[in-house]
Write a protein that holds these residues in place. Sequence first.
Motif, PDB file in Angstrom:
ATOM      1  N   GLN A 205       0.823  -1.219   0.000  1.00 51.65           N
ATOM      2  CA  GLN A 205       0.000   0.000   0.000  1.00 51.65           C
ATOM      3  C   GLN A 205       0.855   1.267   0.000  1.00 51.65           C
ATOM      4  OE1 GLN A 205      -0.693  -2.711   1.712  1.00 51.65           O
ATOM      5  NE2 GLN A 205      -2.905  -3.057   1.855  1.00 51.65           N
ATOM      6  N   ASN A 206       2.091   1.182   0.499  1.00 54.72           N
ATOM      7  CA  ASN A 206       2.971   2.344   0.463  1.00 54.72           C
ATOM      8  C   ASN A 206       3.195   2.795  -0.977  1.00 54.72           C
ATOM      9  OD1 ASN A 206       4.541   3.018   3.295  1.00 54.72           O
ATOM     10  ND2 ASN A 206       3.777   0.915   3.224  1.00 54.72           N
ATOM     11  N   SER A 207       3.566   1.866  -1.838  1.00 53.26           N
ATOM     12  CA  SER A 207       3.804   2.217  -3.238  1.00 53.26           C
ATOM     13  C   SER A 207       2.513   2.595  -3.945  1.00 53.26           C
ATOM     14  CB  SER A 207       4.482   1.051  -3.965  1.00 53.26           C
ATOM     15  OG  SER A 207       5.837   0.945  -3.584  1.00 53.26           O
ATOM     16  N   LEU A 208       1.413   1.924  -3.611  1.00 54.43           N
ATOM     17  CA  LEU A 208       0.140   2.247  -4.247  1.00 54.43           C
ATOM     18  C   LEU A 208      -0.308   3.663  -3.887  1.00 54.43           C
ATOM     19  CD1 LEU A 208      -1.773  -1.136  -3.731  1.00 54.43           C
ATOM     20  CD2 LEU A 208      -0.467  -0.372  -5.732  1.00 54.43           C
ATOM     21  N   ARG A 209      -0.103   4.040  -2.639  1.00 53.01           N
ATOM     22  CA  ARG A 209      -0.452   5.408  -2.235  1.00 53.01           C
ATOM     23  C   ARG A 209       0.396   6.434  -2.972  1.00 53.01           C
ATOM     24  NH1 ARG A 209      -1.742   5.966   4.229  1.00 53.01           N
ATOM     25  NH2 ARG A 209      -3.490   4.507   4.312  1.00 53.01           N
ATOM     26  N   MET A 210       1.681   6.138  -3.124  1.00 59.60           N
ATOM     27  CA  MET A 210       2.551   7.076  -3.823  1.00 59.60           C
ATOM     28  C   MET A 210       2.136   7.191  -5.285  1.00 59.60           C
ATOM     29  SD  MET A 210       4.998   9.164  -3.242  1.00 59.60           S
ATOM     30  CE  MET A 210       6.312  10.083  -4.026  1.00 59.60           C
ATOM     31  N   ALA A 211       1.846   6.064  -5.909  1.00 58.75           N
ATOM     32  CA  ALA A 211       1.429   6.088  -7.316  1.00 58.75           C
ATOM     33  C   ALA A 211       0.142   6.880  -7.490  1.00 58.75           C
ATOM     34  CB  ALA A 211       1.249   4.658  -7.828  1.00 58.75           C
ATOM     35  N   LEU A 212      -0.803   6.709  -6.585  1.00 59.52           N
ATOM     36  CA  LEU A 212      -2.055   7.450  -6.671  1.00 59.52           C
ATOM     37  C   LEU A 212      -1.812   8.954  -6.527  1.00 59.52           C
ATOM     38  CD1 LEU A 212      -5.122   7.491  -6.895  1.00 59.52           C
ATOM     39  CD2 LEU A 212      -5.246   7.111  -4.424  1.00 59.52           C
ATOM     40  N   ALA A 213      -0.935   9.334  -5.594  1.00 58.88           N
ATOM     41  CA  ALA A 213      -0.632  10.757  -5.412  1.00 58.88           C
ATOM     42  C   ALA A 213       0.030  11.337  -6.657  1.00 58.88           C
ATOM     43  CB  ALA A 213       0.266  10.946  -4.194  1.00 58.88           C
ATOM     44  N   LEU A 214       0.936  10.571  -7.266  1.00 54.78           N
ATOM     45  CA  LEU A 214       1.579  11.031  -8.499  1.00 54.78           C
ATOM     46  C   LEU A 214       0.547  11.204  -9.613  1.00 54.78           C
ATOM     47  CD1 LEU A 214       4.705   8.687  -8.342  1.00 54.78           C
ATOM     48  CD2 LEU A 214       4.744  11.174  -8.042  1.00 54.78           C
ATOM     49  N   GLU A 215      -0.352  10.240  -9.735  1.00 58.44           N
ATOM     50  CA  GLU A 215      -1.387  10.317 -10.771  1.00 58.44           C
ATOM     51  C   GLU A 215      -2.283  11.537 -10.557  1.00 58.44           C
ATOM     52  OE1 GLU A 215      -5.061  10.067 -12.780  1.00 58.44           O
ATOM     53  OE2 GLU A 215      -4.902   9.818 -10.597  1.00 58.44           O
ATOM     54  N   GLN A 216      -2.617  11.806  -9.311  1.00 61.17           N
ATOM     55  CA  GLN A 216      -3.500  12.931  -9.014  1.00 61.17           C
ATOM     56  C   GLN A 216      -2.858  14.275  -9.361  1.00 61.17           C
ATOM     57  OE1 GLN A 216      -4.335  12.049  -4.883  1.00 61.17           O
ATOM     58  NE2 GLN A 216      -6.230  10.981  -5.380  1.00 61.17           N
ATOM     59  N   HIS A 217      -1.518  14.311  -9.387  1.00 63.16           N
ATOM     60  CA  HIS A 217      -0.810  15.547  -9.717  1.00 63.16           C
ATOM     61  C   HIS A 217      -0.209  15.505 -11.126  1.00 63.16           C
ATOM     62  CE1 HIS A 217      -1.114  15.995  -5.340  1.00 63.16           C
ATOM     63  NE2 HIS A 217      -0.984  17.286  -5.558  1.00 63.16           N
ATOM     64  N   SER A 218      -0.628  14.518 -11.916  1.00 63.04           N
ATOM     65  CA  SER A 218      -0.196  14.383 -13.314  1.00 63.04           C
ATOM     66  C   SER A 218       1.323  14.266 -13.450  1.00 63.04           C
ATOM     67  CB  SER A 218      -0.721  15.566 -14.149  1.00 63.04           C
ATOM     68  OG  SER A 218      -2.129  15.626 -14.104  1.00 63.04           O
ATOM     69  N   ILE A 219       1.961  13.559 -12.496  1.00 65.11           N
ATOM     70  CA  ILE A 219       3.399  13.313 -12.557  1.00 65.11           C
ATOM     71  C   ILE A 219       3.626  11.992 -13.289  1.00 65.11           C
ATOM     72  CG2 ILE A 219       5.522  12.991 -11.227  1.00 65.11           C
ATOM     73  CD1 ILE A 219       4.223  15.782 -10.971  1.00 65.11           C
ATOM     74  N   PRO A 220       4.471  11.962 -14.320  1.00 60.27           N
ATOM     75  CA  PRO A 220       4.747  10.692 -15.012  1.00 60.27           C
ATOM     76  C   PRO A 220       5.341   9.668 -14.049  1.00 60.27           C
ATOM     77  CG  PRO A 220       5.591  12.565 -16.270  1.00 60.27           C
ATOM     78  CD  PRO A 220       5.208  13.095 -14.927  1.00 60.27           C
ATOM     79  N   PHE A 221       4.815   8.437 -14.096  1.00 60.78           N
ATOM     80  CA  PHE A 221       5.368   7.389 -13.235  1.00 60.78           C
ATOM     81  C   PHE A 221       5.156   6.037 -13.888  1.00 60.78           C
ATOM     82  CE2 PHE A 221       0.925   7.302 -12.051  1.00 60.78           C
ATOM     83  CZ  PHE A 221       0.668   5.971 -11.739  1.00 60.78           C
ATOM     84  N   GLU A 222       5.952   5.077 -13.423  1.00 63.36           N
ATOM     85  CA  GLU A 222       5.794   3.679 -13.836  1.00 63.36           C
ATOM     86  C   GLU A 222       5.807   2.845 -12.569  1.00 63.36           C
ATOM     87  OE1 GLU A 222       8.314   0.571 -16.606  1.00 63.36           O
ATOM     88  OE2 GLU A 222       7.774   2.544 -17.439  1.00 63.36           O
ATOM     89  N   LEU A 223       4.842   1.951 -12.430  1.00 60.09           N
ATOM     90  CA  LEU A 223       4.695   1.129 -11.231  1.00 60.09           C
ATOM     91  C   LEU A 223       4.684  -0.345 -11.607  1.00 60.09           C
ATOM     92  CD1 LEU A 223       3.920   0.640  -8.197  1.00 60.09           C
ATOM     93  CD2 LEU A 223       1.525   0.909  -8.916  1.00 60.09           C
ATOM     94  N   HIS A 224       5.506  -1.142 -10.909  1.00 58.54           N
ATOM     95  CA  HIS A 224       5.525  -2.592 -11.089  1.00 58.54           C
ATOM     96  C   HIS A 224       5.305  -3.253  -9.729  1.00 58.54           C
ATOM     97  CE1 HIS A 224       7.134  -2.567 -15.267  1.00 58.54           C
ATOM     98  NE2 HIS A 224       7.654  -1.423 -14.863  1.00 58.54           N
TER      99      HIS A 224
END
Length: 258
Positions: A205-224
């Motif tokens: 959930q730590n990584s999932l929370r970070m990915a969601l926050a990045l998505e909400q601010h339109s920051i490019p990210f890649e999650l595996h």
Amino acid sequence: MEQIWIADEHVVDEMGTRPYLEPYLLSGATSAVIVLPGGGYEFRADHEGGPVAQWLNEQGISAFVLHYRLTPKHRGTPLEDGQAAIRHVRAHAAHYGLRPDRIGMLGFSAGGHLTAMTGTVCSEQEVLLPDGRTERISSRPDLMVLCYPVITMEGYGHEGSKLALLGADASSDRMTAHSAERQVSAHTPPTFIWHTADDEVVPVQNSLRMALALEQHSIPFELHVYEHGGHGAGLATGHPSMGSWTERCADWLHRQGW
């Protein structure tokens, strides 16, 4: 082992350790990544330091391992070391043969938390340059790689890291201020994240929370997220599934221009 000091002599932790960078410079490389081993803010895991820097060299990227201060209870000093590391490498980029806009950061576990905080809590500060001039230098890394990172100090966080960093009686405001997902903004750099679904030390959930926050601010990210693998595998060489993270990450780094 060469030690590049990034703080004055009086800046030490409880064990007298002064923060420094261990360089792994690659001739001809113009990009660099600062590597932050994990260890719950109580130690630094060797397998998440030098071997990772050597892997980055194999990708054509210079590297530095950050020996950040380990935290006395109730103090948040590691963030100062993360920021100082970025500023030092950026200020000395010409000396190292690097581009000042190609300085990234990669961290594991608690080192991932320090990476995420450095990438989201940024500032400019006057820095003395090698030629004697001073210049305002940003502490923002140009990209982040987060490996099974501690992200939050709230629900699903890693109790050991929280205790070492903030102490047992940390206020809710202080926990929020040290939860990296809460600090994400439009200024946060592009980010690569990987985790395992069965991590029982630092929940996914730590990584999932970070990915969601990045998505909400339109920051490019890649999650595996890998189904199996637990926690603390480092390069995970030879693992049948999560061992591919290095290949995925190398592809991503090259697409970022590294």
